[in-house]
Design an enzyme around this catalytic site. Structure first.
Site, mmCIF file in Angstrom:
data_model
loop_
_atom_site.group_PDB
_atom_site.id
_atom_site.type_symbol
_atom_site.label_atom_id
_atom_site.label_comp_id
_atom_site.label_asym_id
_atom_site.label_seq_id
_atom_site.Cartn_x
_atom_site.Cartn_y
_atom_site.Cartn_z
ATOM 1 C CB CYS A 1 -0.792 -0.155 1.307
ATOM 2 S SG CYS A 1 -1.751 1.534 1.493
ATOM 3 C CB CYS B 1 13.547 17.421 19.954
ATOM 4 S SG CYS B 1 13.142 18.072 21.465
#
Length: 376
Positions: A40, A347
């Protein structure tokens, strides 16, 4: 009398919409394109859009003879096409071999009859190569996976000459972002995550590095003169003696330090950030910015192979964890809400890093990395 002006406006809008769509998939200067099929295309698109160095991923159809097929025609299995994705990437940040590293980890390379719950040729995995160099790298990568990967069965993913790519309908583009609830239900029920965890969960990314470092088309090769290139991780007992309790819990137990109460979140000095365990370079001050998060944030690693990405499903949604390549230290996570030029926010935890000021870099053996600090 008002019909013609209105018709002209409509045609103008349609024309400009078509131009905008074409521009969205047009290769930018220095960019390259990879075309990959792995079941998919919703899942393939999401997986590659997480990678640093990838600007855009477009869902579409490739491998068949039918021009401009519709989703209904492809899903009916009559066109010969497979659901595929085109990946637009910057080779200075991520290599074609690096893209294939991600590709192998999101598919079942031993099954060419479809992927997971999606069966049929329209869901077959396939690598569509755009040139002889991509073919060479793809063949070497596939051979490595067969010899060194976690699969006992034959690797059956074909490597095919690229001919044509047809962009899928608009509602298929960024489906995971437009329909997050339905997408998560689909992916969790598809068996894809379970398969990836079963076959790759206990493997070490350094094994794949043996391929990318020996392959000219891979990521930047490790310089053996650097001490971290041959780093051997200390024992658990030695690490507990070497590190503070906070450094140990962050790097070895994947904990997160307190925001706005850590060493480097507001550090503005010029220099580089290295792994607290191995000393390997991770980030440059030239790429550091104030994100407002309370943790040191960067737009990119200091080099394309400085860190390793891993899927993290420990919370209620999937995140991309960042670990150091040689010490395998947990550093933090990367998010797609950062500033240009990358649009990414690395981060990081201060406790996982040591800062080396610019004026100490040469003395401490990081002279070759001064150019990255002075990049701006």
């Amino acid at each position: 009398m008002r019909v013609l002006p209105m018709l002209s406006i409509c045609l103008f809008l349609v024309s400009n919409l078509s131009m905008a769509q074409n521009q969205a998939t047009e290769k930018q200067p220095r960019e390259r394109v990879a075309t990959l099929a792995g079941g998919c295309f919703w899942c393939v698109e999401e997986a590659f859009e997480q990678l640093n160095g990838v600007r855009e991923v477009v869902s579409g159809y490739a491998g068949g003879d039918e021009p401009n097929p519709s989703y209904q025609e492809v899903s009916g299995g009559q066109t010969g096409h497979t659901e595929a994705a085109q990946v637009f990437y910057d080779p200075d940040i991520i290599s074609y071999a690096g893209l294939l590293q991600k590709f192998w980890r999101i598919i079942d390379p031993t099954d060419n009859q479809g992927q997971f719950v999606d069966r049929g040729q329209q869901y077959r995995p396939e690598i569509f190569v755009h040139n002889s160099r991509q073919r060479e790298v793809a063949e070497q990568s596939r051979q490595w996976l067969q010899e060194e990967g976690p699969f006992k069965e034959p690797i059956v993913v074909p490597i095919t000459e690229f001919t044509e790519f047809y962009v899928a309908e608009d509602y298929h583009q960024d489906y995971y972002d437009k329909n997050p609830v339905r997408y998560k239900l689909y992916t969790y029920n598809s068996g894809r995550y379970d398969f990836v965890e079963k076959h790759w969960g206990d493997t070490d990314d350094i094994d794949y590095q043996q391929f990318t470092n020996s392959n000219p088309g891979g990521v930047a090769q490790t310089d053996s003169k650097d001490p971290w290139a041959d780093f051997n991780k200390p024992s658990e007992e030695q690490l507990k003696e070497q590190l503070t309790s906070l450094q140990y819990s962050v790097t070895q137990e994947d904990e997160t330090e307190e925001a706005f109460n850590n060493r480097y979140w507001d550090n503005q000095r010029a220099g580089i950030y290295v792994d607290i365990v191995s000393g390997e370079p991770l980030f440059s001050s030239a790429d550091k910015y104030k994100s407002g998060s309370g943790w040191p944030s960067f737009t990119r690693p200091i080099s394309s192979d400085a860190v390793v990405e891993k899927e993290d499903n420990s919370w209620f949604y999937s995140r991309t964890e960042i670990r150091s390549r040689h010490a395998d230290s947990h550093l933090g996570h990367v998010f797609s809400d950062g500033p240009q030029p990358t649009g990414l926010r690395y981060c990081m935890n201060s406790a996982a890093m040591e800062f080396i000021p610019r004026d100490e870099m040469k003395e401490r053996g990081y002279g070759d990395y001064i150019k990255y600090v002075e990049a701006n």
